[in-house]
Design a protein around this motif. Sequence first.
Motif, PDB file in Angstrom:
ATOM      1  N   UNK A   1       0.837  -1.206   0.000  1.00  0.00           N
ATOM      2  CA  UNK A   1       0.000   0.000   0.000  1.00  0.00           C
ATOM      3  C   UNK A   1       0.867   1.249   0.000  1.00  0.00           C
ATOM      4  N   UNK A   2       2.003   1.189   0.681  1.00  0.00           N
ATOM      5  CA  UNK A   2       2.909   2.344   0.698  1.00  0.00           C
ATOM      6  C   UNK A   2       3.500   2.586  -0.692  1.00  0.00           C
ATOM      7  N   UNK A   3       3.805   1.509  -1.410  1.00  0.00           N
ATOM      8  CA  UNK A   3       4.315   1.675  -2.769  1.00  0.00           C
ATOM      9  C   UNK A   3       3.293   2.363  -3.675  1.00  0.00           C
ATOM     10  N   UNK A   4       2.008   2.176  -3.362  1.00  0.00           N
ATOM     11  CA  UNK A   4       0.937   2.737  -4.185  1.00  0.00           C
ATOM     12  C   UNK A   4       0.344   4.016  -3.594  1.00  0.00           C
ATOM     13  N   UNK A   5       1.006   4.582  -2.593  1.00  0.00           N
ATOM     14  CA  UNK A   5       0.398   5.707  -1.888  1.00  0.00           C
ATOM     15  C   UNK A   5       0.190   6.926  -2.788  1.00  0.00           C
TER      16      UNK A   5
ATOM     17  N   UNK B   1      -5.804  -2.691  -1.341  1.00  0.00           N
ATOM     18  CA  UNK B   1      -4.450  -3.210  -1.564  1.00  0.00           C
ATOM     19  C   UNK B   1      -4.256  -4.548  -0.853  1.00  0.00           C
ATOM     20  N   UNK B   2      -4.720  -4.636   0.393  1.00  0.00           N
ATOM     21  CA  UNK B   2      -4.564  -5.870   1.163  1.00  0.00           C
ATOM     22  C   UNK B   2      -5.341  -7.015   0.518  1.00  0.00           C
ATOM     23  N   UNK B   3      -6.561  -6.717   0.082  1.00  0.00           N
ATOM     24  CA  UNK B   3      -7.372  -7.756  -0.564  1.00  0.00           C
ATOM     25  C   UNK B   3      -6.703  -8.267  -1.835  1.00  0.00           C
ATOM     26  N   UNK B   4      -6.267  -7.364  -2.684  1.00  0.00           N
ATOM     27  CA  UNK B   4      -5.661  -7.750  -3.956  1.00  0.00           C
ATOM     28  C   UNK B   4      -4.363  -8.526  -3.732  1.00  0.00           C
ATOM     29  N   UNK B   5      -3.533  -8.074  -2.792  1.00  0.00           N
ATOM     30  CA  UNK B   5      -2.262  -8.753  -2.550  1.00  0.00           C
ATOM     31  C   UNK B   5      -2.481 -10.166  -2.035  1.00  0.00           C
ATOM     32  N   UNK B   6      -3.373 -10.342  -1.064  1.00  0.00           N
ATOM     33  CA  UNK B   6      -3.598 -11.670  -0.494  1.00  0.00           C
ATOM     34  C   UNK B   6      -4.203 -12.625  -1.530  1.00  0.00           C
ATOM     35  N   UNK B   7      -5.091 -12.122  -2.367  1.00  0.00           N
ATOM     36  CA  UNK B   7      -5.669 -12.969  -3.421  1.00  0.00           C
ATOM     37  C   UNK B   7      -4.586 -13.391  -4.408  1.00  0.00           C
ATOM     38  N   UNK B   8      -3.704 -12.462  -4.759  1.00  0.00           N
ATOM     39  CA  UNK B   8      -2.646 -12.798  -5.718  1.00  0.00           C
ATOM     40  C   UNK B   8      -1.664 -13.814  -5.133  1.00  0.00           C
TER      41      UNK B   8
ATOM     42  N   UNK C   1      -1.848  -7.384 -11.551  1.00  0.00           N
ATOM     43  CA  UNK C   1      -1.507  -6.303 -12.485  1.00  0.00           C
ATOM     44  C   UNK C   1      -2.685  -5.920 -13.375  1.00  0.00           C
ATOM     45  N   UNK C   2      -3.407  -6.914 -13.874  1.00  0.00           N
ATOM     46  CA  UNK C   2      -4.447  -6.634 -14.869  1.00  0.00           C
ATOM     47  C   UNK C   2      -5.872  -6.703 -14.307  1.00  0.00           C
ATOM     48  N   UNK C   3      -6.221  -7.845 -13.676  1.00  0.00           N
ATOM     49  CA  UNK C   3      -7.597  -8.052 -13.243  1.00  0.00           C
ATOM     50  C   UNK C   3      -8.043  -7.013 -12.230  1.00  0.00           C
ATOM     51  N   UNK C   4      -7.152  -6.676 -11.284  1.00  0.00           N
ATOM     52  CA  UNK C   4      -7.552  -5.811 -10.179  1.00  0.00           C
ATOM     53  C   UNK C   4      -7.098  -4.366 -10.345  1.00  0.00           C
ATOM     54  N   UNK C   5      -6.543  -4.035 -11.494  1.00  0.00           N
ATOM     55  CA  UNK C   5      -6.164  -2.637 -11.736  1.00  0.00           C
ATOM     56  C   UNK C   5      -7.352  -1.688 -11.615  1.00  0.00           C
ATOM     57  N   UNK C   6      -8.547  -2.034 -12.151  1.00  0.00           N
ATOM     58  CA  UNK C   6      -9.697  -1.133 -11.975  1.00  0.00           C
ATOM     59  C   UNK C   6     -10.114  -0.973 -10.511  1.00  0.00           C
ATOM     60  N   UNK C   7      -9.994  -2.036  -9.711  1.00  0.00           N
ATOM     61  CA  UNK C   7     -10.334  -1.936  -8.292  1.00  0.00           C
ATOM     62  C   UNK C   7      -9.429  -0.933  -7.578  1.00  0.00           C
TER      63      UNK C   7
ATOM     64  N   UNK D   1      -7.764   1.440  -9.136  1.00  0.00           N
ATOM     65  CA  UNK D   1      -7.747   2.727  -9.832  1.00  0.00           C
ATOM     66  C   UNK D   1      -6.362   3.111 -10.292  1.00  0.00           C
ATOM     67  N   UNK D   2      -5.562   2.114 -10.655  1.00  0.00           N
ATOM     68  CA  UNK D   2      -4.159   2.326 -11.018  1.00  0.00           C
ATOM     69  C   UNK D   2      -3.896   1.639 -12.358  1.00  0.00           C
TER      70      UNK D   2
END
Length: 334
Positions: free
Chosen positions: A65-69, A78-85, A102-108, A110-111
């Motif tokens: 999350x800090x990398x994406x701040x 961020x936590x949800x996407x990372x744990x799923x991946x 990188x692709x599926x959760x990019x819209x979630x 917003x990056x």
Amino acid sequence: MTQTRSRNLAKTIPGLLVSAFFLWYTFRGIHPSAFRALSLVHPVWIAGVIGFTLVGYTLRCVRWARMLQSTNARFATCARVLMISLAANNIMPLRIGDIMRIFTYAPDLGVAPSAIFSTVILEKLLDVFVVGLIFVRTMGADLPRNIRNGADAALLVSVAGLLVLMFGAGKLEMPVRRFFSALPRNKLVDKLEHWLLLAITTLRQMGVRGNVVLLLQSFVIWFCEGMIFVSAIHLVGLQTDMLGPWEAVSFANLSYMLPSSPGAIGPFEWAVKTALASHGTPRAMAAVFGLAIHAWMLVSVTGAGGLIFLIHRLRMHKHTPLLEEIETLPTELP
């Protein structure tokens, strides 16, 4: 779609064969009584295994999350996407979890996918650096000399490279472009240049202070990972010295670099056995312990990520089968 599945199958089968070989090599000659001999000698250490697992993976979420701040992505997302991946990487081939992140959760999030990919590169660089440092500092004398020499050389290169990246990111873009422009142009060179520039961009945006925080977080994350092994070794009363758990955790995680089945099944057990045996653990018990600790890591992380995935899909009323979603993923990284 049929051609894609055939290509993916062709890439997966060699990994399964590698895993089968390492499992055979690790457990050959081990009597079934060795498996029965593993027991919970000091149950109080269960709290350590569970506690350090929770703290370590929570900190992984905080770090990402800090990398994406700069993108204002929410921590919960961020936590949800990372744990799923991470869960997907453990059960599906070809690092599908990272591709989904990188692709599926990019819209979630917003990056843009390229921005997410830059953080994944940085994440891997930090982890390999810290794990490599632990491995080199804890190697037992029984490890083959070529592994020891190779690890020392790789550590020196990685220390120099990471320090330059983290503290000189703002001045690296033009030298990197000039370096790659002097190379023969092909698809691989173009991709390497693009990926390295993405990581440099992320580091430049974080700033020196932010990069130092990321490095410190990475050390704490891997301290927690090591303490999972320490706690588990005390839990089952395994014979080893103080450095044994730390070489085991580092060598086991470096084994993920070997092409194998999802979750590094086979190479992980071999690495734990080799590391602990070099620190005085009987080889049979070291192998059985490697299987047990790997099972815990796979079940805990995959279980948590899978539960988060299912809850999110139910809340979103999303009924598209996961395999159909995976078929729509791009075949190449950004």
